[in-house]
Scaffold this active site. Structure first.
Site, PDB file in Angstrom:
ATOM      1  N   THR A  75      81.128   7.197  64.922  1.00  0.00           N
ATOM      2  CA  THR A  75      82.456   7.670  64.540  1.00  0.00           C
ATOM      3  C   THR A  75      83.324   6.495  64.100  1.00  0.00           C
ATOM      4  O   THR A  75      82.847   5.351  64.003  1.00  0.00           O
ATOM      5  CB  THR A  75      83.091   8.525  65.663  1.00  0.00           C
ATOM      6  OG1 THR A  75      84.289   9.122  65.158  1.00  0.00           O
ATOM      7  CG2 THR A  75      83.408   7.729  66.912  1.00  0.00           C
ATOM      8  N   LYS A  79      81.530   4.503  60.373  1.00  0.00           N
ATOM      9  CA  LYS A  79      80.723   5.470  59.606  1.00  0.00           C
ATOM     10  C   LYS A  79      80.143   4.896  58.304  1.00  0.00           C
ATOM     11  O   LYS A  79      79.079   5.313  57.876  1.00  0.00           O
ATOM     12  CB  LYS A  79      81.549   6.728  59.287  1.00  0.00           C
ATOM     13  CG  LYS A  79      81.709   7.661  60.477  1.00  0.00           C
ATOM     14  CD  LYS A  79      82.423   8.938  60.055  1.00  0.00           C
ATOM     15  CE  LYS A  79      82.361   9.991  61.127  1.00  0.00           C
ATOM     16  NZ  LYS A  79      82.904  11.276  60.705  1.00  0.00           N
ATOM     17  N   ASN A 100      77.097   9.858  60.228  1.00  0.00           N
ATOM     18  CA  ASN A 100      77.644  10.210  61.548  1.00  0.00           C
ATOM     19  C   ASN A 100      76.550  10.427  62.583  1.00  0.00           C
ATOM     20  O   ASN A 100      76.834  10.639  63.752  1.00  0.00           O
ATOM     21  CB  ASN A 100      78.561  11.443  61.453  1.00  0.00           C
ATOM     22  CG  ASN A 100      77.779  12.740  61.406  1.00  0.00           C
ATOM     23  OD1 ASN A 100      76.640  12.763  60.944  1.00  0.00           O
ATOM     24  ND2 ASN A 100      78.379  13.816  61.875  1.00  0.00           N
ATOM     25  N   ASP A 115      78.413  16.204  59.008  1.00  0.00           N
ATOM     26  CA  ASP A 115      79.772  16.762  58.905  1.00  0.00           C
ATOM     27  C   ASP A 115      79.858  17.849  57.831  1.00  0.00           C
ATOM     28  O   ASP A 115      80.391  18.939  58.070  1.00  0.00           O
ATOM     29  CB  ASP A 115      80.793  15.659  58.585  1.00  0.00           C
ATOM     30  CG  ASP A 115      81.165  14.843  59.812  1.00  0.00           C
ATOM     31  OD1 ASP A 115      81.056  15.361  60.937  1.00  0.00           O
ATOM     32  OD2 ASP A 115      81.570  13.673  59.644  1.00  0.00           O
ATOM     33  N   GLY A 141      92.447  16.866  49.545  1.00  0.00           N
ATOM     34  CA  GLY A 141      92.057  15.558  50.063  1.00  0.00           C
ATOM     35  C   GLY A 141      90.837  15.032  49.324  1.00  0.00           C
ATOM     36  O   GLY A 141      90.056  15.808  48.753  1.00  0.00           O
ATOM     37  N   GLY A 143      89.234  11.937  50.747  1.00  0.00           N
ATOM     38  CA  GLY A 143      88.765  10.855  51.616  1.00  0.00           C
ATOM     39  C   GLY A 143      87.349  11.132  52.115  1.00  0.00           C
ATOM     40  O   GLY A 143      86.587  11.883  51.496  1.00  0.00           O
ATOM     41  N   ALA A 145      86.144  12.812  54.693  1.00  0.00           N
ATOM     42  CA  ALA A 145      85.803  14.190  55.073  1.00  0.00           C
ATOM     43  C   ALA A 145      85.601  15.050  53.832  1.00  0.00           C
ATOM     44  O   ALA A 145      84.698  15.901  53.785  1.00  0.00           O
ATOM     45  CB  ALA A 145      86.911  14.776  55.956  1.00  0.00           C
TER      46      ALA A 145
HETATM   47  P1  NAP Z   1      90.554   9.571  55.096  1.00  0.00           P
HETATM   48  O1  NAP Z   1      89.265   9.091  54.532  1.00  0.00           O
HETATM   49  O2  NAP Z   1      91.567   8.587  55.559  1.00  0.00           O
HETATM   50  O3  NAP Z   1      91.217  10.522  53.960  1.00  0.00           O
HETATM   51  C1  NAP Z   1      92.455  11.125  54.169  1.00  0.00           C
HETATM   52  C2  NAP Z   1      92.812  12.019  52.986  1.00  0.00           C
HETATM   53  O4  NAP Z   1      94.023  12.709  53.323  1.00  0.00           O
HETATM   54  C3  NAP Z   1      93.077  11.286  51.672  1.00  0.00           C
HETATM   55  O5  NAP Z   1      92.684  12.109  50.617  1.00  0.00           O
HETATM   56  C4  NAP Z   1      94.603  11.124  51.706  1.00  0.00           C
HETATM   57  O6  NAP Z   1      95.179  11.024  50.411  1.00  0.00           O
HETATM   58  C5  NAP Z   1      95.027  12.407  52.343  1.00  0.00           C
HETATM   59  N1  NAP Z   1      96.312  12.319  53.045  1.00  0.00           N
HETATM   60  C6  NAP Z   1      96.554  11.714  54.241  1.00  0.00           C
HETATM   61  N2  NAP Z   1      97.852  11.850  54.564  1.00  0.00           N
HETATM   62  C7  NAP Z   1      98.432  12.555  53.564  1.00  0.00           C
HETATM   63  C8  NAP Z   1      99.754  13.012  53.317  1.00  0.00           C
HETATM   64  N3  NAP Z   1     100.748  12.787  54.187  1.00  0.00           N
HETATM   65  N4  NAP Z   1     100.003  13.697  52.183  1.00  0.00           N
HETATM   66  C9  NAP Z   1      99.018  13.951  51.299  1.00  0.00           C
HETATM   67  N5  NAP Z   1      97.731  13.540  51.475  1.00  0.00           N
HETATM   68  C10 NAP Z   1      97.456  12.845  52.595  1.00  0.00           C
HETATM   69  O7  NAP Z   1      90.319  10.538  56.347  1.00  0.00           O
HETATM   70  P2  NAP Z   1      89.060  11.500  56.594  1.00  0.00           P
HETATM   71  O8  NAP Z   1      87.999  10.767  57.303  1.00  0.00           O
HETATM   72  O9  NAP Z   1      88.739  12.163  55.309  1.00  0.00           O
HETATM   73  O10 NAP Z   1      89.641  12.557  57.640  1.00  0.00           O
HETATM   74  C11 NAP Z   1      90.654  13.471  57.275  1.00  0.00           C
HETATM   75  C12 NAP Z   1      90.887  14.496  58.374  1.00  0.00           C
HETATM   76  O11 NAP Z   1      89.740  15.306  58.542  1.00  0.00           O
HETATM   77  C13 NAP Z   1      91.206  13.906  59.748  1.00  0.00           C
HETATM   78  O12 NAP Z   1      92.286  14.620  60.293  1.00  0.00           O
HETATM   79  C14 NAP Z   1      89.955  14.164  60.552  1.00  0.00           C
HETATM   80  O13 NAP Z   1      90.231  14.315  61.938  1.00  0.00           O
HETATM   81  C15 NAP Z   1      89.490  15.467  59.924  1.00  0.00           C
HETATM   82  N6  NAP Z   1      88.068  15.687  60.151  1.00  0.00           N
HETATM   83  C16 NAP Z   1      87.699  16.766  60.900  1.00  0.00           C
HETATM   84  C17 NAP Z   1      86.364  17.008  61.146  1.00  0.00           C
HETATM   85  C18 NAP Z   1      85.962  18.183  61.974  1.00  0.00           C
HETATM   86  O14 NAP Z   1      84.830  18.202  62.494  1.00  0.00           O
HETATM   87  N7  NAP Z   1      86.796  19.197  62.116  1.00  0.00           N
HETATM   88  C19 NAP Z   1      85.369  16.132  60.636  1.00  0.00           C
HETATM   89  C20 NAP Z   1      85.775  15.054  59.838  1.00  0.00           C
HETATM   90  C21 NAP Z   1      87.138  14.831  59.618  1.00  0.00           C
HETATM   91  P3  NAP Z   1      95.182   9.615  49.589  1.00  0.00           P
HETATM   92  O15 NAP Z   1      93.830   9.506  48.944  1.00  0.00           O
HETATM   93  O16 NAP Z   1      96.266   9.806  48.593  1.00  0.00           O
HETATM   94  O17 NAP Z   1      95.460   8.536  50.582  1.00  0.00           O
END
Ligand code: NAP
Length: 291
Positions: A75, A79, A100, A115, A141, A143, A145
């Site tokens: 995690t 990753k 993961n 994932d 999004g 990122g 995920a």
């Molecule tokens: P990450 O790589 O940091 O990507 C975050 C994404 O969210 C980017 O596209 C970012 O946009 C966007 N973002 C963040 N804050 C924002 C805001 N205030 N307004 C608009 N866009 C915003 O993170 P990640 O690893 O993808 O994870 C994202 C979420 O998914 C987390 O909350 C994580 O806990 C959740 N998740 C859940 C699971 C599950 O099993 N349920 C599994 C994986 C992840 P920019 O590109 O413009 O920065």
């Protein structure tokens, strides 16, 4: 191995080790759900949390090999960094650009990413959503995920995906990369403040892959009323359980679920990779819901 009255099994000289590495790792829910599933299956394994700093990642991986652990989850923040220590990557990890789940077999380390497939599994089980080539899926999004989700949805036969992001270039890069990898799916990119009504109006599913909602904040840039009444919503955020996106969707009669099922499903898939067995259906999710 024997079962104690509390349902936990007794550790012995034959107990095999699984675990999770992260930094920090103390918040992880995986030890609870994995140990519950291992105990229910009567397997002589134990799943432990390992707090590993970025500087110690290489040493930790060597240690895992030396100790002969069966496998481990990975995690934040490891990753992507873990990839350079692995011998091979499954398609799921290669397409997501992140790992993961690691399996150690015959001295070789194989990386997987469960994932995205966990999302696909949860869409079917928790939202009754069937992926159909003729429909459009909107992903919010771009990122890590989102990357795993888009790849898994493409592999599962999605016809059209629109990636909506705050930074347009990241959405465009992801759309271009995935289009090359999965030419059977049409993948478009959109700036979050400029999502066309046409994309929303034709969507059967909207998936939030951003962290928006974790602090009660709202996704202000999507007008849910533009979605067809039959559209469904998947919010990867699961804390709070009722995110503002889900509350807003419910207020206009749109069905949605949070990401708890995805968390459980990625764990079920990892369990199967390590043990070769299917964990008791729904057990991991029930454990998560009971916390
Ligand atoms: P990450 O790589 O940091 O990507 C975050 C994404 O969210 C980017 O596209 C970012 O946009 C966007 N973002 C963040 N804050 C924002 C805001 N205030 N307004 C608009 N866009 C915003 O993170 P990640 O690893 O993808 O994870 C994202 C979420 O998914 C987390 O909350 C994580 O806990 C959740 N998740 C859940 C699971 C599950 O099993 N349920 C599994 C994986 C992840 P920019 O590109 O413009 O920065």
């Amino acid at each position: 191995m024997g079962l104690q009255s509390n349902g936990m099994h007794t550790l012995s000289g034959t107990t095999q080790v699984l675990g999770i590495i992260g930094y920090p790792v103390r918040h992880s829910l995986s030890p609870l759900m994995q140990n519950a599933a291992l105990n229910a299956a009567g397997l002589d394994y134990v799943y432990l949390p390992f707090s590993v700093t970025p500087e110690s990642l290489g040493t930790a991986v060597s240690g895992m090999k030396a100790l002969g652990v069966l496998g481990f989850n990975v995690t934040i923040p490891h990753k992507t960094a873990i990839i350079s220590y692995l011998d091979e990557l499954d398609e799921s990890a290669e397409s997501a650009g992140a790992v993961n789940t690691v399996q150690l077999r015959d001295g070789r380390l194989s990386g997987y990413n469960t994932d995205g497939d966990g999302l696909v599994s949860s869409l079917a089980d928790d939202l009754d959503y069937v992926i159909d080539r003729s429909e459009t899926i909107v992903i919010i999004g771009a990122g890590g995920a989102a990357r795993g989700a888009v790849a898994a949805l493409c592999r599962s036969g999605a016809g059209r995906i629109v990636i909506v992001n705050r930074s347009f270039n990241k959405a465009l890069e992801l759309a271009q990369e995935m289009s090359l990898r999965y030419p059977g799916t049409t993948i478009l990119a959109s700036l979050q403040d400029d999502v066309s009504d046409c994309h929303l109006g034709s969507a059967s599913l909207l998936v939030n892959t951003t962290s928006i909602g974790m602090n009660g904040d709202k996704i202000g840039f999507i007008n849910l009323a533009r979605l067809p009444d039959s559209a469904k919503i998947y919010d990867m955020v699961y804390s709070p359980a009722e995110t503002s996106l889900l509350l807003e969707a419910a207020s206009i009669g749109i069905r949605g679920v949070n990401g708890l099922g995805m968390l459980a499903a990625q764990g079920e898939l990892a369990f199967k990779i390590w043990t070769g067995e299917t964990p008791a259906k729904g057990l991991m999710k029930r454990v998560l819901e009971s916390i």
